[in-house]
Design a protein around this motif. Structure first.
Motif, mmCIF file in Angstrom:
data_model
loop_
_atom_site.group_PDB
_atom_site.id
_atom_site.type_symbol
_atom_site.label_atom_id
_atom_site.label_comp_id
_atom_site.label_asym_id
_atom_site.label_seq_id
_atom_site.Cartn_x
_atom_site.Cartn_y
_atom_site.Cartn_z
ATOM 1 N N THR A 332 0.889 -1.187 -0.089
ATOM 2 C CA THR A 332 0.000 -0.079 -0.020
ATOM 3 C C THR A 332 0.697 1.379 0.297
ATOM 4 O O THR A 332 0.649 2.231 -0.936
ATOM 5 N N HIS A 333 1.826 1.174 0.953
ATOM 6 C CA HIS A 333 2.856 2.564 0.761
ATOM 7 C C HIS A 333 3.639 2.537 -0.358
ATOM 8 O O HIS A 333 3.721 3.754 -0.686
ATOM 9 N N TYR A 334 4.070 1.442 -0.805
ATOM 10 C CA TYR A 334 4.867 1.362 -2.163
ATOM 11 C C TYR A 334 4.010 2.139 -3.271
ATOM 12 O O TYR A 334 4.403 3.113 -4.140
ATOM 13 N N LYS A 336 1.357 4.184 -3.045
ATOM 14 C CA LYS A 336 1.175 5.571 -2.953
ATOM 15 C C LYS A 336 2.462 6.377 -3.294
ATOM 16 O O LYS A 336 2.336 7.618 -3.807
ATOM 17 N N MET A 353 8.876 7.055 -0.404
ATOM 18 C CA MET A 353 8.618 6.189 0.729
ATOM 19 C C MET A 353 8.936 6.507 2.079
ATOM 20 O O MET A 353 8.349 6.548 2.980
ATOM 21 N N LEU A 358 3.157 7.509 7.312
ATOM 22 C CA LEU A 358 2.691 6.146 7.395
ATOM 23 C C LEU A 358 1.939 5.784 8.168
ATOM 24 O O LEU A 358 2.306 5.914 9.690
ATOM 25 N N TYR A 360 0.206 2.618 10.370
ATOM 26 C CA TYR A 360 0.659 1.254 10.496
ATOM 27 C C TYR A 360 -0.655 0.582 11.273
ATOM 28 O O TYR A 360 -0.706 0.471 12.229
#
Length: 417
Positions: A332-334, A336, A353, A358, A360
């Motif tokens: 998900t973070h990647y 974004k 990143m 972030l 979590y």
């Protein structure tokens, strides 16, 4: 002569050479029309994320099919497109062999245009793919392998480490337990680099806190009989018996410890550093009750974790392990970051990143410059059967290990490669 395309052209009205030329021309024209009317999807229009995992071996429950599902859920939740490109999740079984993993990753990078790789159980596998990705300028997100060296001597600006690492699992846990006063320890350790790292990191904290390590014993991977190791631990009289093992070996250790009555008289406690909830499910609460567990993710830790876990359970009929949850968070973070950076070029995406905030599973976290994900870990005790209120209700939280205690400081030079 006039030719009517809607009628039938008698073969005898043209010479064979002229007829063949005309027919080939019509075929070529039609093929060209098809190409212009229905363009093929180009490889660069697809953003590929590869899940390199253990699909059939001892870590298949903790990673495996659940790891693939977690990546797919992240892609679906993101909206199936990033920076205008369709997201595709591919996967392969490393067989826990570095040479197999390297061959797959090299094909993915060189031929199949895979932009990022995630999961990577087993330290030698993760290290091999991390180094190849560094050479190939591809993104790597390590969510399974736990060695703290991935963000110290082996750090890379295109790599991030999401797993609870050996320092957090061993040193963080030992520090929290030693806060109650100095105590003696004995270690049962798997004879691989992972086990040695766990015992080393925990020992440093224990001795600084005034405790003692009375002894240790090693066992080979895939060991069927732990009688000798358990008898040595029992005879040591140590307050804590540290189990620096993982997977099937840890499950067998705990089963056999139960048979020996270890950890049931209140005089000795079993401390397992790397435990997955699937291990507890496999053992059952009757065997695993009272075990102390450290984890950065537990499905019931927050509302956000419960929401994700219930959706995962509906598809998998099992609660997510911390590795599978970390894959969801990492992918998900990647995605974004790809959207924000407007590219999948590894250096640019990894820089993004590290800069982006972030979430979590409902709590704030951050990616340090060396790629280490920073978050607080939970210290849990496995419930007794009578205390468990529903299936998979296995952990009781007994403490928190802060990120400052859990993770090593960034190594010099690891943010300036």
């Amino acid at each position: 002569m006039n030719v009517t395309y809607g009628g039938t052209l008698p073969a005898r009205s043209l010479g064979s050479h002229r007829l063949r030329s005309l027919l080939w021309g019509l075929v070529a024209f039609g093929a060209a029309g098809l190409l212009f009317s229905a363009p093929a999807v180009r490889a660069e229009d697809t953003l590929k994320i590869g899940v390199l995992t253990d699909e059939s071996g001892p870590y298949a429950d903790a990673s495996g099919a659940g790891a693939i599902l977690a990546a797919e859920m992240a892609a679906e939740d993101f909206g199936t497109r990033a920076n205008g490109r369709k997201i595709e999740v591919v996967h392969a079984d490393t067989q826990n062999k570095p040479d197999v993993a390297l061959a797959i990753a090299r094909r993915w990078f060189d031929r199949d245009n895979v932009s990022a790789v995630v999961d990577l159980p087993v330290t030698p596998v993760a290290y091999a793919v991390q180094q190849l990705a560094k050479q190939s300028n591809r993104t790597v997100m390590i969510t399974a392998s736990a060695a703290s060296e991935f963000t110290s001597k082996n750090c890379s600006l295109v790599s991030t480490h999401w797993a609870d690492d050996t320092h957090a699992l061993a040193a963080g846990t030992a520090k929290r337990l030693m806060a109650d006063g100095p105590a003696d320890w004995f270690f049962i350790t798997v004879d691989i680099s992972f086990g040695a790292a766990l015992q080393r990191d925990a020992t440093q904290v224990i001795e600084r806190a005034g405790g003692k390590v009375l002894g240790s014993t090693k066992h080979p991977p895939n060991n069927p009989d732990f009688a000798s190791q358990l008898l040595q631990a029992q005879a040591s009289g140590a307050r804590y018996i540290g189990l620096a093992s993982v997977g099937g070996d840890l499950v067998n250790l705990l089963k056999q410890a139960k048979e020996f009555g270890i950890g049931q008289d209140g005089k000795q406690s079993l401390i397992a550093f790397l435990v997955y909830i699937t291990d507890i499910h496999s053992l059952g609460l009757q065997v695993s009750q009272g075990l102390t567990v450290t984890s950065g993710f537990y499905w019931d830790q927050s509302e956000a974790a419960r929401t994700f876990a219930k959706r995962f359970f509906a598809k998998r009929q099992a609660m997510p392990t911390k590795d599978q949850a970390e894959i969801y968070a990492a992918v998900t973070h990647y995605l974004k970051a790809v959207d924000a950076a407007k590219t999948d070029e590894a250096s640019a995406v990894n820089r993004q990143m590290r800069e982006m905030p972030l979430d979590y599973f409902g709590t704030p976290a951050s990616l340090r410059g060396d790629g280490r994900l920073l978050y607080d870990l939970g210290l849990y005790r496995v419930k007794s059967p009578s205390a468990s209120k529903s299936p998979w209700d296995y952990y009781e939280r007994i403490g928190t290990i802060s990120r400052t205690d859990a993770f090593l400081d960034a190594a010099p030079g690891c943010t300036e490669q």
